[in-house]
Design a protein around this motif. Sequence first.
Motif, PDB file in Angstrom:
ATOM      1  N   THR A  56      40.744  69.457   6.536  1.00  0.00           N
ATOM      2  CA  THR A  56      41.636  69.379   7.774  1.00  0.00           C
ATOM      3  C   THR A  56      41.229  68.888   9.056  1.00  0.00           C
ATOM      4  O   THR A  56      41.608  67.727   9.581  1.00  0.00           O
ATOM      5  CB  THR A  56      42.559  70.459   7.770  1.00  0.00           C
ATOM      6  OG1 THR A  56      43.160  70.946   6.682  1.00  0.00           O
ATOM      7  CG2 THR A  56      43.614  70.544   9.115  1.00  0.00           C
ATOM      8  N   GLN A  57      39.990  69.362   9.619  1.00  0.00           N
ATOM      9  CA  GLN A  57      39.434  68.968  10.666  1.00  0.00           C
ATOM     10  C   GLN A  57      39.091  67.785  10.613  1.00  0.00           C
ATOM     11  O   GLN A  57      39.031  66.633  11.544  1.00  0.00           O
ATOM     12  CB  GLN A  57      38.150  69.922  10.989  1.00  0.00           C
ATOM     13  CG  GLN A  57      38.515  71.302  11.363  1.00  0.00           C
ATOM     14  CD  GLN A  57      37.419  72.244  11.433  1.00  0.00           C
ATOM     15  OE1 GLN A  57      36.667  72.095  10.778  1.00  0.00           O
ATOM     16  NE2 GLN A  57      37.534  73.555  12.120  1.00  0.00           N
ATOM     17  N   MET A  63      40.097  65.056   8.790  1.00  0.00           N
ATOM     18  CA  MET A  63      41.260  64.034   8.504  1.00  0.00           C
ATOM     19  C   MET A  63      41.644  63.994  10.022  1.00  0.00           C
ATOM     20  O   MET A  63      41.835  62.784  10.200  1.00  0.00           O
ATOM     21  CB  MET A  63      42.323  64.538   7.717  1.00  0.00           C
ATOM     22  CG  MET A  63      41.835  64.787   6.168  1.00  0.00           C
ATOM     23  SD  MET A  63      41.255  63.255   5.565  1.00  0.00           S
ATOM     24  CE  MET A  63      42.302  61.871   5.954  1.00  0.00           C
ATOM     25  N   ARG A  64      41.725  64.871  10.733  1.00  0.00           N
ATOM     26  CA  ARG A  64      42.207  64.623  11.964  1.00  0.00           C
ATOM     27  C   ARG A  64      41.299  63.894  12.988  1.00  0.00           C
ATOM     28  O   ARG A  64      41.647  63.163  13.742  1.00  0.00           O
ATOM     29  CB  ARG A  64      42.645  66.187  12.765  1.00  0.00           C
ATOM     30  CG  ARG A  64      43.757  66.800  12.050  1.00  0.00           C
ATOM     31  CD  ARG A  64      43.948  68.012  12.711  1.00  0.00           C
ATOM     32  NE  ARG A  64      45.132  68.795  11.877  1.00  0.00           N
ATOM     33  CZ  ARG A  64      45.580  70.044  12.105  1.00  0.00           C
ATOM     34  NH1 ARG A  64      44.788  70.946  13.064  1.00  0.00           N
ATOM     35  NH2 ARG A  64      46.572  70.411  11.323  1.00  0.00           N
ATOM     36  N   GLU A 114      41.602  60.240  11.819  1.00  0.00           N
ATOM     37  CA  GLU A 114      42.756  59.960  12.392  1.00  0.00           C
ATOM     38  C   GLU A 114      42.687  59.403  14.089  1.00  0.00           C
ATOM     39  O   GLU A 114      43.079  58.247  14.529  1.00  0.00           O
ATOM     40  CB  GLU A 114      44.137  60.682  12.315  1.00  0.00           C
ATOM     41  CG  GLU A 114      45.383  60.163  12.818  1.00  0.00           C
ATOM     42  CD  GLU A 114      45.890  59.090  11.971  1.00  0.00           C
ATOM     43  OE1 GLU A 114      46.644  58.112  12.364  1.00  0.00           O
ATOM     44  OE2 GLU A 114      45.598  59.093  10.688  1.00  0.00           O
ATOM     45  N   VAL A 127      46.464  68.616   1.319  1.00  0.00           N
ATOM     46  CA  VAL A 127      45.996  68.513   2.631  1.00  0.00           C
ATOM     47  C   VAL A 127      46.345  66.844   3.215  1.00  0.00           C
ATOM     48  O   VAL A 127      46.690  66.870   4.438  1.00  0.00           O
ATOM     49  CB  VAL A 127      44.514  68.446   2.981  1.00  0.00           C
ATOM     50  CG1 VAL A 127      43.750  68.479   4.067  1.00  0.00           C
ATOM     51  CG2 VAL A 127      44.173  70.107   2.421  1.00  0.00           C
ATOM     52  N   ASN A 187      49.783  66.843   4.291  1.00  0.00           N
ATOM     53  CA  ASN A 187      50.182  67.725   5.403  1.00  0.00           C
ATOM     54  C   ASN A 187      49.726  66.987   6.732  1.00  0.00           C
ATOM     55  O   ASN A 187      50.147  67.090   7.766  1.00  0.00           O
ATOM     56  CB  ASN A 187      49.436  68.947   5.431  1.00  0.00           C
ATOM     57  CG  ASN A 187      49.973  70.062   4.515  1.00  0.00           C
ATOM     58  OD1 ASN A 187      51.252  69.792   4.179  1.00  0.00           O
ATOM     59  ND2 ASN A 187      49.258  71.128   4.224  1.00  0.00           N
ATOM     60  N   GLU A 188      48.705  66.181   6.455  1.00  0.00           N
ATOM     61  CA  GLU A 188      48.278  65.304   7.793  1.00  0.00           C
ATOM     62  C   GLU A 188      48.856  64.091   7.748  1.00  0.00           C
ATOM     63  O   GLU A 188      48.243  63.058   8.708  1.00  0.00           O
ATOM     64  CB  GLU A 188      46.496  65.522   7.641  1.00  0.00           C
ATOM     65  CG  GLU A 188      45.625  66.576   7.681  1.00  0.00           C
ATOM     66  CD  GLU A 188      46.205  67.313   9.007  1.00  0.00           C
ATOM     67  OE1 GLU A 188      46.197  66.636  10.239  1.00  0.00           O
ATOM     68  OE2 GLU A 188      46.587  68.837   8.903  1.00  0.00           O
ATOM     69  N   TRP A 236      48.805  61.398   5.467  1.00  0.00           N
ATOM     70  CA  TRP A 236      47.938  60.281   5.060  1.00  0.00           C
ATOM     71  C   TRP A 236      48.586  59.870   3.780  1.00  0.00           C
ATOM     72  O   TRP A 236      48.089  59.014   3.077  1.00  0.00           O
ATOM     73  CB  TRP A 236      46.540  60.857   4.811  1.00  0.00           C
ATOM     74  CG  TRP A 236      45.740  60.653   6.161  1.00  0.00           C
ATOM     75  CD1 TRP A 236      45.669  61.246   7.246  1.00  0.00           C
ATOM     76  CD2 TRP A 236      44.808  59.647   6.178  1.00  0.00           C
ATOM     77  NE1 TRP A 236      44.663  60.748   7.860  1.00  0.00           N
ATOM     78  CE2 TRP A 236      44.125  59.850   7.566  1.00  0.00           C
ATOM     79  CE3 TRP A 236      44.149  58.368   5.507  1.00  0.00           C
ATOM     80  CZ2 TRP A 236      43.310  58.889   8.074  1.00  0.00           C
ATOM     81  CZ3 TRP A 236      43.200  57.684   5.846  1.00  0.00           C
ATOM     82  CH2 TRP A 236      42.786  57.779   7.315  1.00  0.00           C
TER      83      TRP A 236
END
Length: 293
Positions: free
Chosen positions: A136-137, A139-140, A143, A169, A172-173, A175
Amino acid sequence: MYARVVAVVCTALLGAAAFLLPHNDARAGDVAKGPAPLVIGHRGAAAYAPENTLASIDKAAAMGVSWVENDVQRTKDGELVVIHDDSLRRTTNVKQLFPGRSPWKVKDFTAAEIARLDAGSWFGHQYAGTRVPTLTQYMREVEHNHQKLLLEIKNPQLYPGIERETLKVLGNEGWLDRRHLAGRLIVQSFSADSLRIVHDLAPAVRTALLGTPLVADLHQYAAFTDGINPSYGTISTGYVTSVHAFKGPHGRPLTVFAWTVDDAAVAQRVERYGVDGVITNKADVVRAALQAP
């Protein structure tokens, strides 16, 4: 969780039409074949910053590298983290922090324990305190950097269900929407079974099989795989041409991304083979050699 994944997959299906464009149509995004192969930063900018960390993808971004590659594995308590080895020993201080827990496998540590590890000092003192990122970290940050991602599901045999969890994940992000699927995401693995699961769960997601399968077997993989990503030393012009002769599940010729190329002369050689992408620890060297964007 199942309902959430179904919703994510339904969203992903909206992007399927993006892959029906011709192989050389510029509208298909950077994945489409162009005048020079794509240059993909291996584990970020692994020659210049600690691999698979946020610092590494930030370094790649600072170098103007738009595509980065990573590796995803799972902790004891189910958190997806970005790290290459199935052991924490090589790239963290786990041996010093947890001396009695050899062989220090990722799957034997909780996310909180891994978050305590220093994943940068081994590379250089200036990276002391760098952490192993969660997916998650990661992917952010990708982005935030406006980058594109070649995501490897690593060692899926160790982590049953990791394909569904990875897609969750990604969904949720944000993608798995049309914009990202049209040219910002590829999921790869050495496991054909893992890629088949990804394709079945989210047919719009582009996938790539790592390795150099026999030409005689390519028709099997083309049912659920959009590309073949081999080690550069295992291929030739004839092999690349043979791969391109097959169309993947989205109606476009299979692509070929060669790894791991850090030498200018080798980069020029695989370009002559006709590859679509080059995965490298030294994107600056390869970009200069190929005059690539």
